[in-house]
Design a protein around this motif. Structure first.
Motif, PDB file in Angstrom:
ATOM      1  N   SER A   1       3.161   8.815   2.005  1.00  0.00           N
ATOM      2  CA  SER A   1       4.229   9.528   2.507  1.00  0.00           C
ATOM      3  C   SER A   1       4.690  10.653   1.662  1.00  0.00           C
ATOM      4  O   SER A   1       5.103  10.038   0.251  1.00  0.00           O
ATOM      5  N   VAL A   2       5.082  11.551   1.850  1.00  0.00           N
ATOM      6  CA  VAL A   2       5.848  12.734   1.176  1.00  0.00           C
ATOM      7  C   VAL A   2       7.092  13.012   1.696  1.00  0.00           C
ATOM      8  O   VAL A   2       7.671  14.141   1.293  1.00  0.00           O
ATOM      9  N   GLN A   3       7.738  12.301   2.347  1.00  0.00           N
ATOM     10  CA  GLN A   3       9.114  12.396   2.993  1.00  0.00           C
ATOM     11  C   GLN A   3      10.149  12.301   1.884  1.00  0.00           C
ATOM     12  O   GLN A   3      10.130  11.759   0.812  1.00  0.00           O
TER      13      GLN A   3
ATOM     14  N   LEU B   1      11.032   4.178  -0.671  1.00  0.00           N
ATOM     15  CA  LEU B   1       9.993   3.372  -1.763  1.00  0.00           C
ATOM     16  C   LEU B   1       9.624   2.215  -1.553  1.00  0.00           C
ATOM     17  O   LEU B   1       8.328   1.777  -1.842  1.00  0.00           O
ATOM     18  N   ALA B   2      10.283   1.201  -0.896  1.00  0.00           N
ATOM     19  CA  ALA B   2      10.143  -0.101  -0.371  1.00  0.00           C
ATOM     20  C   ALA B   2       8.724  -0.079   0.420  1.00  0.00           C
ATOM     21  O   ALA B   2       8.010  -0.741   0.358  1.00  0.00           O
ATOM     22  N   ALA B   3       9.020   0.727   1.468  1.00  0.00           N
ATOM     23  CA  ALA B   3       7.864   0.719   2.347  1.00  0.00           C
ATOM     24  C   ALA B   3       6.527   1.273   1.851  1.00  0.00           C
ATOM     25  O   ALA B   3       5.484   0.924   2.071  1.00  0.00           O
ATOM     26  N   GLN B   4       6.796   2.282   1.082  1.00  0.00           N
ATOM     27  CA  GLN B   4       5.600   2.837   0.330  1.00  0.00           C
ATOM     28  C   GLN B   4       4.812   1.776  -0.650  1.00  0.00           C
ATOM     29  O   GLN B   4       3.580   1.757  -0.668  1.00  0.00           O
ATOM     30  N   ARG B   5       5.592   1.048  -1.343  1.00  0.00           N
ATOM     31  CA  ARG B   5       5.271   0.000  -2.386  1.00  0.00           C
ATOM     32  C   ARG B   5       4.474  -0.986  -1.395  1.00  0.00           C
ATOM     33  O   ARG B   5       3.564  -1.467  -1.955  1.00  0.00           O
ATOM     34  N   ASP B   6       5.132  -1.701  -0.545  1.00  0.00           N
ATOM     35  CA  ASP B   6       4.557  -2.539   0.293  1.00  0.00           C
ATOM     36  C   ASP B   6       3.062  -2.338   0.917  1.00  0.00           C
ATOM     37  O   ASP B   6       2.290  -2.799   1.205  1.00  0.00           O
ATOM     38  N   ALA B   7       3.306  -1.156   1.507  1.00  0.00           N
ATOM     39  CA  ALA B   7       1.923  -0.421   2.137  1.00  0.00           C
ATOM     40  C   ALA B   7       0.747  -0.206   0.990  1.00  0.00           C
ATOM     41  O   ALA B   7      -0.297  -0.603   1.535  1.00  0.00           O
ATOM     42  N   ASN B   8       0.943   0.303  -0.043  1.00  0.00           N
ATOM     43  CA  ASN B   8       0.274   0.510  -1.167  1.00  0.00           C
ATOM     44  C   ASN B   8      -0.471  -1.035  -1.510  1.00  0.00           C
ATOM     45  O   ASN B   8      -1.833  -1.152  -1.496  1.00  0.00           O
ATOM     46  N   TRP B   9       0.397  -2.116  -1.522  1.00  0.00           N
ATOM     47  CA  TRP B   9      -0.205  -3.461  -2.058  1.00  0.00           C
ATOM     48  C   TRP B   9      -0.867  -3.881  -0.744  1.00  0.00           C
ATOM     49  O   TRP B   9      -2.157  -4.410  -0.899  1.00  0.00           O
ATOM     50  N   LEU B  10      -0.566  -3.733   0.697  1.00  0.00           N
ATOM     51  CA  LEU B  10      -1.470  -4.384   1.441  1.00  0.00           C
ATOM     52  C   LEU B  10      -2.727  -3.707   1.716  1.00  0.00           C
ATOM     53  O   LEU B  10      -3.756  -4.421   2.112  1.00  0.00           O
TER      54      LEU B  10
END
Length: 375
Positions: A72-74, A79-88
């Motif tokens: 995401s570039v919004q 940051l929390a959603a971006q962090r968790d999505a990268n991990w998964l």
């Protein structure tokens, strides 16, 4: 003085002009003869190999949402959603769940998750250092990530520390294990200097450590102890759950701690079961029946007959390619004398058919993604 060239005559000029006209007239025909084949514009942009068509629309939509969150570039960013999505996405790429296996891409996702502060990302980076994740392994580089992981998951950190020590340890060839003089190796035992570390990880609750200790007990024929270790890890390790089921089915081990009997069976009865198993195995006086032979071997093994236990080890050491009993292997085993004290499964080079999880991170994959791969 320079010599002047004579001017061409009118007839020569006319002749040259006619030749040029013929040449120019032939050009369209030559261009048509050597015109390259037409190219379909759609073929210039082939489908990405990392995004195959999904059979599960819901899973495809979930993956699309994960990628959208991870990249995401919004503004302002979540940051929390971006962090968790990268991990998964890293876990999915590492194990090939929902998307093709891509270990280097998994490492990139783990790095992104770590920069964004995911507490478990150091586990992924430690594993990639030990395993390589598509690149040459660099086990010593795992140490700082393991140290960082201790704050979030001490049991897994201790297990990875054992795994790192095992990978860095020199290869031991022909070293006695001490309990029954079997040889320790990558397939039949746990490297002795690191076993205390593995036991520490198991006590801390690491399913991977419990699984490894269970495999070591299987190699020593301690099926009841192995069964308990596999059962302890089974709620988080699919491999441990499968191993516990195999032990229960093959060797008659039960959760109550008995070997298929509430009271000891007289030795004469176990010997009769063994002899009947051999008859069905060999087709001696009866039609050969491998299913009945295995059932009787299990009866004899459950009552503690050592030869029946060894025969079951051998039978299951070489399963058929699709699973199940290998008929050719059963035929080879029919006339083997297991009464010799020096006989061991290692004499035939069989590999234990028990399982390990794909990586030490497999239990971190959400159940819905693991289960989707089985459907």
């Amino acid at each position: 003085m320079p010599v002047r060239q004579p001017l061409p005559t009118a007839a020569a000029v006319v002749q040259r002009s006619a030749a040029l006209a013929v040449l120019l007239a032939a050009l369209p025909l030559q261009a048509q003869l050597f015109e390259p084949p037409a190219i379909d514009p759609g073929q210039l942009t082939p489908a990405s190999p990392t995004a195959p068509a999904a059979d599960n629309p819901a899973q495809s939509q979930a993956l699309q949402q994960l990628r959208s969150q991870a990249d995401s570039v919004q503004r302002p960013p979540n940051l929390a959603a971006q962090r968790d999505a990268n991990w998964l996405l890293g876990l999915l790429a590492l194990h090939g769940l929902g998307i093709p296996i891509d270990a280097p891409a998994a490492q990139i996702r783990f790095q992104a998750a770590q920069r964004l502060g995911h507490p478990m990302a150091s586990a992924g980076l430690a594993w990639c250092a030990i395993d390589g994740c598509g690149l040459p392994p660099n086990p010593p580089a795992a140490r700082p990530w393991i140290a960082q992981l201790r704050k979030a998951d001490a049991a897994r950190a201790i297990y990875l520390e054992w795994l790192l020590a095992a990978r860095l340890a020199p290869l031991r060839v022909g070293q006695a294990d001490g309990r029954n003089n079997r040889t320790s190796s990558a397939t039949t035992g746990v490297p002795v200097p690191e076993k205390a570390l593995l036991q520490q990880a198991a006590r801390a609750g690491s399913p991977q450590a419990q699984l490894e200790l269970g495999l070591a007990e299987v190699a020593q024929g301690q099926y009841q102890t192995a069964y308990g270790l596999f059962r302890s890890a089974s709620h988080r390790s699919p491999a441990a759950a499968a191993n516990a089921q195999m032990i229960q089915e093959r060797y008659g081990v039960t959760p109550s701690g008995s070997m298929g009997m509430n009271r000891p069976t007289p030795p004469a009865a176990s010997q009769r079961w063994l002899e009947m198993a051999r008859r069905y195995h060999r087709g001696d006086g009866v039609p050969a029946n491998y299913t009945e032979a295995i059932r009787l071997y299990q009866q004899a093994a459950a009552s503690g007959h050592p030869e029946a236990k060894r025969m079951l080890e051998l039978i299951y050491s070489r399963p058929a390619p699709g699973g199940g009993i290998d008929i050719g292997w059963m035929q080879q085993l029919a006339n083997i004398d297991l009464s010799r004290p020096q006989f061991s499964i290692n004499n035939l080079g069989g590999a234990q058919p028990f399982l390990r999880d794909p990586t030490p991170l497999y239990d971190l994959v959400p159940a819905e993604w693991r289960n989707a791969a089985l459907r």
